[in-house]
Design a protein around this motif. Sequence first.
Motif, short mmCIF file in Angstrom:
data_model
loop_
_atom_site.label_atom_id
_atom_site.label_comp_id
_atom_site.label_asym_id
_atom_site.label_seq_id
_atom_site.Cartn_x
_atom_site.Cartn_y
_atom_site.Cartn_z
N CYS A 162 65.04 48.30 31.72
CA CYS A 162 66.33 48.00 32.33
C CYS A 162 66.15 46.80 33.26
O CYS A 162 65.19 46.74 34.03
CB CYS A 162 66.84 49.21 33.11
N PRO A 163 67.08 45.82 33.23
CA PRO A 163 66.93 44.63 34.06
C PRO A 163 67.19 44.85 35.55
O PRO A 163 66.95 43.94 36.34
CB PRO A 163 67.96 43.66 33.46
N MET A 164 67.66 46.05 35.92
CA MET A 164 67.92 46.29 37.34
C MET A 164 66.63 46.69 38.05
O MET A 164 65.87 47.53 37.54
CB MET A 164 68.97 47.38 37.51
N PRO A 165 66.35 46.10 39.21
CA PRO A 165 65.11 46.42 39.94
C PRO A 165 65.01 47.91 40.28
O PRO A 165 66.03 48.57 40.50
CB PRO A 165 65.23 45.57 41.21
N GLN A 166 63.81 48.42 40.27
CA GLN A 166 63.48 49.80 40.62
C GLN A 166 63.90 50.82 39.56
O GLN A 166 63.61 52.00 39.69
CB GLN A 166 64.11 50.21 41.97
N CYS A 167 64.59 50.40 38.52
CA CYS A 167 65.00 51.33 37.45
C CYS A 167 63.91 51.36 36.39
O CYS A 167 63.45 50.31 35.93
CB CYS A 167 66.34 50.91 36.84
N THR A 168 63.51 52.54 35.96
CA THR A 168 62.42 52.70 35.01
C THR A 168 62.89 52.98 33.59
O THR A 168 62.08 53.23 32.71
CB THR A 168 61.49 53.85 35.45
#
Length: 523
Positions: A355-361
Amino acid sequence: MADSVKCVTDALLRKNILHCAICKNLLLSTPVMLVENVGNLCSTCYNENFLESKCVQNTALEELVTTLSYPCRFRENGCNHWSCSADLLDHEENCKFRSKRCPMHAITLCTWEGFPVEFVGHFLNCHGEHVINFENSLFFLDITFDDEALIKLLVMKNIILLLKMQLSLGKNKLLYIVCNVKDDDNSNFDYSVKHKGNSDNYIKTRSRVVDSNYAYKNLEECDAVSVDLVSLRQTVKVTNRITNIFKIKTYDTPVHYIGERMLQYFECPVCKSFMKPPIFQCQSGHSICNTCKPRLEKCPTCRAAFGMTRNYSLEGLTAGVSYPCAYHDFGCMLSLSPIDISRHEAVCPYKPYNCPMPQCTMSGTQDVIINHLHDFHADYVLQDASNEARFSDAKHQGYTDTFRLSDTHHSLASYNHILDRRILIEFDHIFRLTCKRMNEYCMWAAEVIGVQSELKLNFVYEVSIIDLRRPEKRLIRTDYCLNEMPEDDLFKKCIMFPNSILSAYSHNGMVSFQFKIKKGIKV
């Protein structure tokens, strides 16, 4: 069995001669005790209460009971099965005409009870939120350590399966089974599961779909697949969420590679991927892949130490083997030599990405990520272009925003950390747009998320600074979109405007800009 024998048995059953006088069940367990003023009792009902009574073991009736065959006790529900006493209990335990409680009872306290043939309709009507519809034999399932147990109905065309999964934190185990839900479905599907965490590594398990009886049993009573949570945490860097990627393999699934039987000898005992040179071995001769070896001090098979010993014999055999793409579970059909498959995997269009969102795995293929973005990061998704607009640059207007330009009231420390990220879905691709504002500069960058084919479209991004007082006055810069990269590297290759220039386009300290993605040229 002759009809006349069945008639005799039915007559004995109607007169209750073959039934226990107390529990009314067939006298299938021995000894059968004839108790005065009570009747024939099974071994369960005959207890210490009858020790003072006059009784005798009814050996004649025992012999008769073992000689006859009996109808299933669910005959009134439609079962026509007859069998001897030794086999009858097993049949009745698994009889499809036996009413069974909904498997969701343990989770939602569902009170439904009915026949297995009615179960699918009940589940679809009452537990629709637990149904997974999937295509291409592939689906993703995320679980957290807060999910102690879950049940999912898996629907793919004419295949309907039930997944039961449970985290046993006390035993450090992840348990699961996949089973049929139709009693008359004798299909034995194979399936594999990749268990992922926060790293690119994964643990892979394989098993077979079991019969429908397991749908109604507790996982602790089943021969469930077991994954060690300690190994999972160490290997794939699991924190609180485990991503499970299921691949169902039916018998009509084509074989995508040559030498399938030979490939089993190249399977790494840790990650279950196929080993390619260099292949290492422990002091006892057990092989392991080059990816897993640095993470282990001892052999997982015999606990012997690892050195730098190579298994050159096994490496030599790899030249004659066609390896499936590492992403064949995601739909890739290619199989190539070890060298060629490694090159292909670097640009495989089926390769999942994060996922391109930070902190999302979260990780998955493009369609999975797009759905995930809309479900969990909708506030950051700017646009999802319609099918009609995907092939017209004129309809791709990007997005417009405004911000306050730096002034003397902002401290350098605070203003350097103003970072704005957005996701734009255009031209069937995912773009991550980042704007960073500093005391002296404002910077914009666009990254293409995911893997494209070797003959790919280049994309460019355009940043237009708009004078709010005179919209026709614009300052425009264009550059190529970048591949996904760390933030520190990103802003070394971005579009940058000095604040001294932006101030000429500002109005009351506010700057307006337009961000747009355009098609480039094929290379």
